[in-house]
Design a protein around this motif. Structure first.
Motif, PDB file in Angstrom:
ATOM      1  N   LEU A 190      -2.973   0.383   3.772  1.00  0.00           N
ATOM      2  CA  LEU A 190      -3.665   1.593   3.339  1.00  0.00           C
ATOM      3  C   LEU A 190      -3.246   1.998   1.934  1.00  0.00           C
ATOM      4  N   VAL A 191      -4.244   2.236   1.109  1.00  0.00           N
ATOM      5  CA  VAL A 191      -4.025   2.774  -0.234  1.00  0.00           C
ATOM      6  C   VAL A 191      -4.684   4.144  -0.302  1.00  0.00           C
ATOM      7  N   THR A 192      -3.900   5.147  -0.660  1.00  0.00           N
ATOM      8  CA  THR A 192      -4.416   6.503  -0.779  1.00  0.00           C
ATOM      9  C   THR A 192      -4.156   6.985  -2.195  1.00  0.00           C
ATOM     10  N   VAL A 193      -5.223   7.389  -2.882  1.00  0.00           N
ATOM     11  CA  VAL A 193      -5.114   7.871  -4.254  1.00  0.00           C
ATOM     12  C   VAL A 193      -5.453   9.357  -4.257  1.00  0.00           C
ATOM     13  N   SER A 194      -4.492  10.173  -4.637  1.00  0.00           N
ATOM     14  CA  SER A 194      -4.699  11.614  -4.650  1.00  0.00           C
ATOM     15  C   SER A 194      -5.191  12.069  -6.022  1.00  0.00           C
ATOM     16  N   SER A 195      -6.000  13.107  -6.003  1.00  0.00           N
ATOM     17  CA  SER A 195      -6.562  13.615  -7.272  1.00  0.00           C
ATOM     18  C   SER A 195      -5.662  14.656  -7.900  1.00  0.00           C
TER      19      SER A 195
ATOM     20  N   GLY B  50       0.816  -1.205   0.000  1.00  0.00           N
ATOM     21  CA  GLY B  50       0.000   0.000   0.000  1.00  0.00           C
ATOM     22  C   GLY B  50       0.850   1.254   0.000  1.00  0.00           C
ATOM     23  N   GLY B  51       0.198   2.386  -0.213  1.00  0.00           N
ATOM     24  CA  GLY B  51       0.928   3.650  -0.212  1.00  0.00           C
ATOM     25  C   GLY B  51       0.121   4.756  -0.841  1.00  0.00           C
ATOM     26  N   LEU B  52       0.804   5.843  -1.149  1.00  0.00           N
ATOM     27  CA  LEU B  52       0.178   7.018  -1.756  1.00  0.00           C
ATOM     28  C   LEU B  52       0.515   7.040  -3.242  1.00  0.00           C
ATOM     29  N   VAL B  53      -0.494   7.225  -4.065  1.00  0.00           N
ATOM     30  CA  VAL B  53      -0.301   7.260  -5.508  1.00  0.00           C
ATOM     31  C   VAL B  53      -1.239   8.296  -6.107  1.00  0.00           C
ATOM     32  N   GLN B  54      -0.825   8.888  -7.204  1.00  0.00           N
ATOM     33  CA  GLN B  54      -1.689   9.840  -7.895  1.00  0.00           C
ATOM     34  C   GLN B  54      -2.745   9.112  -8.707  1.00  0.00           C
ATOM     35  N   ALA B  55      -3.844   9.784  -8.925  1.00  0.00           N
ATOM     36  CA  ALA B  55      -4.898   9.225  -9.770  1.00  0.00           C
ATOM     37  C   ALA B  55      -4.329   8.844 -11.136  1.00  0.00           C
ATOM     38  N   GLY B  56      -4.737   7.677 -11.618  1.00  0.00           N
ATOM     39  CA  GLY B  56      -4.215   7.162 -12.870  1.00  0.00           C
ATOM     40  C   GLY B  56      -3.015   6.255 -12.703  1.00  0.00           C
ATOM     41  N   GLY B  57      -2.458   6.239 -11.517  1.00  0.00           N
ATOM     42  CA  GLY B  57      -1.284   5.423 -11.251  1.00  0.00           C
ATOM     43  C   GLY B  57      -1.630   3.988 -10.911  1.00  0.00           C
ATOM     44  N   SER B  58      -0.598   3.234 -10.544  1.00  0.00           N
ATOM     45  CA  SER B  58      -0.754   1.809 -10.250  1.00  0.00           C
ATOM     46  C   SER B  58      -0.092   1.446  -8.933  1.00  0.00           C
ATOM     47  N   LEU B  59      -0.633   0.422  -8.312  1.00  0.00           N
ATOM     48  CA  LEU B  59      -0.025  -0.188  -7.133  1.00  0.00           C
ATOM     49  C   LEU B  59      -0.247  -1.692  -7.223  1.00  0.00           C
TER      50      LEU B  59
END
Length: 124
Positions: A119-124, A9-18
């Motif tokens: 936790l997965v956080t996707v930022s806009s 898990g982690g922080l990723v921008q919208a459109g990204g991958s995990l």
């Protein structure tokens, strides 16, 4: 004692991958269907995807179809969730689960064993 441990898990921008991974121990892994669930802040836990014992059958919730892929490696006792084209609404704690009956996880959100989540956080 059964342990399911999620990672990735982690922080990723919208459109990204995990890519999430779940390592299982203390159970005969190949005998269990495996599932991924998620719980967003203030919301109930929801089903995301499940995979059968052999890996030949998978089910996904509609909102992730075409973006997420569940897979397993019975030799390594691991199950993975590849998440592409992530959206802010995918933000949640993601849980790995195991149960002998695949449909139990898919329809009733119940499982014999659960991980503690990642936790997965996707930022806009």
């Amino acid at each position: 004692q059964v342990h399911l441990v999620e990672s990735g898990g982690g922080l990723v921008q919208a459109g990204g991958s995990l890519r999430l991974s779940c390592a299982a121990s203390g159970l005969r892994f190949s005998a269990y269907g495996m599932g991924w669930f998620r719980q967003a802040p203030g919301k109930e836990r929801e089903f995301v995807a499940v995979i059968s014992q052999s890996g030949s059958i998978t089910y996904y919730t509609d909102s992730v179809k075409g973006r997420f892929t569940v897979s397993r490696d019975n030799a390594k006792n691991t199950v993975a969730l590849q998440m592409n084209s992530l959206k802010p609404e995918d933000t949640a704690v993601y849980y790995c689960a195991a149960d002998l009956v695949l449909v139990t996880m898919k329809t009733s959100l119940r499982a014999s064993y659960w991980g503690k989540g990642t936790l997965v956080t996707v930022s806009s």
